[in-house]
Write an enzyme that holds these catalytic residues in place. Structure first.
Site, mmCIF file in Angstrom:
data_model
loop_
_atom_site.group_PDB
_atom_site.id
_atom_site.type_symbol
_atom_site.label_atom_id
_atom_site.label_comp_id
_atom_site.label_asym_id
_atom_site.label_seq_id
_atom_site.Cartn_x
_atom_site.Cartn_y
_atom_site.Cartn_z
ATOM 1 N N ASP A 66 -3.459 9.109 48.416
ATOM 2 C CA ASP A 66 -2.610 9.620 49.479
ATOM 3 C C ASP A 66 -2.501 11.137 49.434
ATOM 4 O OD1 ASP A 66 -0.954 9.657 47.116
ATOM 5 O OD2 ASP A 66 -0.249 7.664 47.666
ATOM 6 N N GLU A 142 5.437 1.837 51.950
ATOM 7 C CA GLU A 142 6.848 1.543 51.747
ATOM 8 C C GLU A 142 7.150 0.090 52.106
ATOM 9 O OE1 GLU A 142 8.482 3.577 50.170
ATOM 10 O OE2 GLU A 142 8.299 5.656 50.835
#
Length: 259
Positions: A66, A142
């Site tokens: 990421d 998430e």
């Protein structure tokens, strides 16, 4: 079910995973590694500094999980900088073969698709290193992330921003958005190695390994993978119901199988 390996401490975990990575590179000099950031994988990278001495790593390729959106790549806490500082330079990897998602705002609309295409063009990731957040996130997926998700932009939760504030001067400096490999992208790697240390990760580990598959706990996606290894210290293993079974099976596993 993922293979769970319980070790005495993070240093031992780092040595164990480093040995598996060294075996992979010896068998395939142009191996593709999935590189995680944060504090969890640091014992692996530290062990690799010794284990890879004398090993030709000039062809090793890598893909970071990421990157923050809108951060200057030269910022010390951009994941481009972190990967360079903690992995590329200490291990002597070729920086031109190490990829990080493009977090620039100019190209963000298509950066996810571009990154997945790069991974596919490299033949896929051979071994993906993962950590897990206290809320069960992996990468920056998430709670609520789709198990089929691809590399894309995500809004960071308050908890994740607070967890990452230790790397910045204040939580206000932590970007609100990131670009992350999706769970679907991560699950395409041939081997997943998830590490977790400390009692604070115990509930997330237990839920990911032994709980139900649930989007609210992204880490549970590892249950869908045919070759997933979870390496934890005793504290992170403290809430596992089958801990004794995991210890027994690993102690009696043929050495040639690795992890």
């Amino acid at each position: 079910m993922a293979e769970v390996v319980i070790v005495e401490n993070a240093e031992r975990a780092g040595a164990l995973v480093a040995e598996e990575i060294a075996r992979l590179i010896s068998a395939r000099p142009d191996a593709v590694l999935g590189l995680a950031t944060g504090s969890t994988p640091l014992p692996v990278y530290a062990a690799l500094r010794t284990r890879l001495q004398g090993v030709d790593v000039s062809q090793v390729r890598g893909f970071a999980l990421d990157e923050y959106v809108g951060i200057d790549p030269a910022h010390p806490e951009s994941y481009r900088s972190v990967i360079t500082r903690e992995v590329v330079e200490p291990l002597g990897l070729n920086p031109q073969l190490i990829n990080v998602p493009d977090g620039s705002e100019e190209g963000i609309a298509h950066a996810g698709a571009d990154y997945d295409a790069k991974i596919a063009a490299a033949g896929g990731v051979d071994l993906q290193i993962l950590g897990i957040g206290t809320d069960g996130h992996i990468g920056f997926n998430e709670p609520g992330s789709s198990f089929a998700s691809r590399t894309r932009v995500k809004t960071l939760t308050v908890q994740t921003r607070e967890d990452n504030a230790r790397f910045f001067d204040s939580v206000d400096e932590v970007p609100r958005h990131c670009i992350t490999q999706g769970l679907g992208t991560i699950l395409e790697a041939r081997h997943l190695v998830l590490l977790a240390f400390g009692e604070g990760k115990a509930r997330a580990v237990a839920d990911a390994v032994e709980g139900p598959l649930a989007a609210v706990l992204p880490g549970s996606a590892i249950q869908l993978h045919p070759h997933a290894t979870v390496v934890v210290d005793e504290a992170a293993a403290s809430k596992l119901r089958l801990a004794d079974y995991y210890r027994y099976t690993f102690a009696n596993k043929p050495a040639w199988q690795g992890i």
